[in-house]
Design a protein around this motif. Structure first.
Motif, mmCIF file in Angstrom:
data_model
loop_
_atom_site.group_PDB
_atom_site.id
_atom_site.type_symbol
_atom_site.label_atom_id
_atom_site.label_comp_id
_atom_site.label_asym_id
_atom_site.label_seq_id
_atom_site.Cartn_x
_atom_site.Cartn_y
_atom_site.Cartn_z
ATOM 1 N N ILE A 167 0.833 -1.204 0.000
ATOM 2 C CA ILE A 167 0.000 0.000 0.000
ATOM 3 C C ILE A 167 0.867 1.253 0.000
ATOM 4 O O ILE A 167 0.568 2.237 -0.695
ATOM 5 C CB ILE A 167 -0.956 -0.009 1.213
ATOM 6 C CG1 ILE A 167 -2.001 -1.121 1.035
ATOM 7 C CG2 ILE A 167 -1.648 1.340 1.371
ATOM 8 C CD1 ILE A 167 -2.924 -1.290 2.230
ATOM 9 N N GLY A 168 1.950 1.224 0.771
ATOM 10 C CA GLY A 168 2.862 2.363 0.812
ATOM 11 C C GLY A 168 3.442 2.675 -0.558
ATOM 12 O O GLY A 168 3.528 3.843 -0.971
ATOM 13 N N ARG A 169 3.787 1.628 -1.274
ATOM 14 C CA ARG A 169 4.356 1.807 -2.610
ATOM 15 C C ARG A 169 3.299 2.345 -3.572
ATOM 16 O O ARG A 169 3.577 3.224 -4.398
ATOM 17 C CB ARG A 169 4.902 0.475 -3.111
ATOM 18 C CG ARG A 169 5.622 0.543 -4.438
ATOM 19 C CD ARG A 169 6.468 -0.696 -4.636
ATOM 20 N NE ARG A 169 7.159 -0.689 -5.905
ATOM 21 C CZ ARG A 169 8.163 -1.490 -6.213
ATOM 22 N NH1 ARG A 169 8.579 -2.387 -5.321
ATOM 23 N NH2 ARG A 169 8.737 -1.436 -7.391
ATOM 24 N N ALA A 170 2.069 1.823 -3.479
ATOM 25 C CA ALA A 170 0.994 2.268 -4.356
ATOM 26 C C ALA A 170 0.623 3.732 -4.089
ATOM 27 O O ALA A 170 0.317 4.478 -5.021
ATOM 28 C CB ALA A 170 -0.224 1.381 -4.172
ATOM 29 N N HIS A 191 -4.609 4.086 -6.158
ATOM 30 C CA HIS A 191 -5.134 4.016 -7.519
ATOM 31 C C HIS A 191 -4.120 3.318 -8.411
ATOM 32 O O HIS A 191 -2.952 3.712 -8.468
ATOM 33 C CB HIS A 191 -5.446 5.408 -8.069
ATOM 34 C CG HIS A 191 -6.361 5.363 -9.255
ATOM 35 N ND1 HIS A 191 -5.901 5.167 -10.540
ATOM 36 C CD2 HIS A 191 -7.719 5.439 -9.353
ATOM 37 C CE1 HIS A 191 -6.924 5.145 -11.383
ATOM 38 N NE2 HIS A 191 -8.037 5.316 -10.693
ATOM 39 N N MET A 192 -4.592 2.264 -9.077
ATOM 40 C CA MET A 192 -3.716 1.476 -9.934
ATOM 41 C C MET A 192 -4.321 1.365 -11.328
ATOM 42 O O MET A 192 -5.472 1.741 -11.549
ATOM 43 C CB MET A 192 -3.519 0.089 -9.311
ATOM 44 C CG MET A 192 -2.965 0.135 -7.892
ATOM 45 S SD MET A 192 -2.849 -1.490 -7.090
ATOM 46 C CE MET A 192 -4.590 -1.912 -6.886
ATOM 47 N N VAL A 193 -3.560 0.842 -12.264
ATOM 48 C CA VAL A 193 -3.988 0.754 -13.659
ATOM 49 C C VAL A 193 -4.553 -0.636 -13.951
ATOM 50 O O VAL A 193 -3.897 -1.655 -13.699
ATOM 51 C CB VAL A 193 -2.816 1.049 -14.610
ATOM 52 C CG1 VAL A 193 -3.257 0.883 -16.067
ATOM 53 C CG2 VAL A 193 -2.287 2.462 -14.377
ATOM 54 N N HIS A 194 -5.763 -0.665 -14.488
ATOM 55 C CA HIS A 194 -6.434 -1.924 -14.795
ATOM 56 C C HIS A 194 -5.973 -2.466 -16.151
ATOM 57 O O HIS A 194 -5.973 -1.764 -17.159
ATOM 58 C CB HIS A 194 -7.947 -1.692 -14.830
ATOM 59 C CG HIS A 194 -8.743 -2.921 -15.118
ATOM 60 N ND1 HIS A 194 -9.992 -2.884 -15.721
ATOM 61 C CD2 HIS A 194 -8.483 -4.230 -14.893
ATOM 62 C CE1 HIS A 194 -10.459 -4.107 -15.834
ATOM 63 N NE2 HIS A 194 -9.559 -4.942 -15.359
ATOM 64 N N LYS A 234 3.361 6.276 -5.479
ATOM 65 C CA LYS A 234 3.371 6.477 -6.924
ATOM 66 C C LYS A 234 2.029 6.042 -7.532
ATOM 67 O O LYS A 234 1.905 4.923 -8.031
ATOM 68 C CB LYS A 234 4.516 5.698 -7.571
ATOM 69 C CG LYS A 234 5.904 6.171 -7.152
ATOM 70 C CD LYS A 234 6.996 5.376 -7.873
ATOM 71 C CE LYS A 234 8.377 5.865 -7.497
ATOM 72 N NZ LYS A 234 9.442 5.089 -8.202
ATOM 73 N N PRO A 235 1.025 6.908 -7.464
ATOM 74 C CA PRO A 235 -0.280 6.562 -8.026
ATOM 75 C C PRO A 235 -0.176 6.191 -9.501
ATOM 76 O O PRO A 235 0.617 6.780 -10.246
ATOM 77 C CB PRO A 235 -1.095 7.851 -7.833
ATOM 78 C CG PRO A 235 -0.412 8.561 -6.699
ATOM 79 C CD PRO A 235 1.034 8.254 -6.852
ATOM 80 N N ASP A 236 -0.952 5.201 -9.904
ATOM 81 C CA ASP A 236 -1.013 4.728 -11.284
ATOM 82 C C ASP A 236 0.291 4.120 -11.788
ATOM 83 O O ASP A 236 0.487 3.973 -13.008
ATOM 84 C CB ASP A 236 -1.454 5.846 -12.239
ATOM 85 C CG ASP A 236 -2.890 6.260 -12.012
ATOM 86 O OD1 ASP A 236 -3.716 5.389 -11.684
ATOM 87 O OD2 ASP A 236 -3.188 7.463 -12.157
#
Length: 320
Positions: free
Chosen positions: A140-143, A175-178, A146-148
């Motif tokens: 979670i910290g990494r996400a 927020h990540m990329v689908h 650096k969003p997306d």
């Protein structure tokens, strides 16, 4: 007069006999909305093998794949409500109202009587070789930093893992990329190859790769730890509160099915969940027995329909 009295007695006796015919008096058809070999089919066939003897009738499995199990659900909803045609449903049933609004001839809730769940497969967050994180907090910290920047694989737009990931992102504030695929198999293949970073997958679809060490499980989206992954914490334990996304497989009967038939099916579903031999059979496919019945099962379906509809609306998701 004597003949009339005899005829009346005969009719009454025939009616009484008809009323006391035990359920089921004929073979039971269990309709599966997916092709043979998948988890829905495995659960349906396991239940059919278990229940045929005590019911005294064969349980015929009918695979009717298509439109995310909509075709199977429609066929069962339109069948005679006598308990002889049932639906082997799964979690994706609760996505039908959101993805097919205005295009189906049945109500995913009102057109059916929820009997019981038979099995479940917890959703697990797995990361591939491209993302060497040790635990959920680090992930979670990494996400968040650096969003997306992270990519997640799913079996397709609007699939169970897609909506599960969207729910997680809302709760965790990331927020990540689908990256949608046409099925679970190609999604897992690219995850193994490092083309995508992570996936929210059912335990059964990734269990061999977790055992071999090719993938790493960070957390299980269930109320308690999976017996198949006892060392993997739940999201609740790992710090994300209120996140539980079990994939269930269960029995639905057409609305109007007699209470007596529902009682018999509930009994057999409960016995199914208690069988040690069946537990072992399900474990081989990454599944675990489950037994949520009646009103509790109906409430679960209602909650999932509401949640999935809200998410699909927010994302403007519709089935093609």
């Amino acid at each position: 007069m004597h003949r009339i009295w005899l005829s009346t007695c005969t009719l009454l006796a025939t009616a009484a006999s008809a009323q006391t015919v035990p359920y089921p008096a004929q073979p039971v058809h269990l309709v599966v909305g997916f092709a043979a070999g998948g988890p829905s089919d495995i659960v349906a066939r396991a239940f059919g093998d278990h229940a045929a003897k005590p019911l005294g009738q064969p349980i015929i499995i009918e695979n009717k794949p298509g439109a995310n199990a909509v075709l199977a659900a429609e066929a069962v909803s339109l069948s005679k409500p006598d308990g002889l045609t049932l639906l082997a449903a799964a979690t994706n049933h609760t996505m039908i109202p959101a993805l097919y609004a205005g295009r189906i001839k049945f109500d995913a809730a009102k057109s059916f009587i929820p009997v019981c769940t038979l099995a479940s497969s917890a959703t697990v967050l797995v990361v591939g070789p491209s993302l060497p994180v040790k635990n959920l907090a680090e992930f979670i910290g990494r996400a968040k930093a650096k969003p997306d920047s992270l990519t997640y694989a799913t079996p397709g737009q609007g699939s169970s893992p897609h909506l599960a990931t969207e729910q997680f992102q809302r709760l965790a504030g990331v927020h990540m990329v689908h990256v949608p695929y046409k099925g679970a198999a190609p999604a897992v293949t690219d995850l193994l190859g490092g083309q995508v970073d992570l996936s929210f997958a059912t335990v059964g679809s990734v269990l061999p790769h977790l055992k071999s060490g090719k993938l790493k499980a960070l957390a299980v989206a269930a109320r308690q730890r999976s017996a198949l992954l006892p060392d993997v914490p739940t999201f609740e334990e790992a710090g994300v509160k209120g996140y539980s996304i079990d994939t269930w497989y269960g029995l639905l009967a057409p609305a109007g099915t007699p209470a007596g038939a529902i009682q018999v099916l509930t009994r057999e579903a409960t016995e199914f969940s208690r069988s040690a031999a069946l537990r072992e059979r399900l474990a081989g496919a990454g599944l675990e027995p489950a037994n949520v019945c009646g009103d509790a099962f109906a409430a679960q379906i209602a909650r999932e329909i509401d949640s999935n509809t809200r998410i699909a609306h927010d994302l403007n998701l519709k089935a093609e």
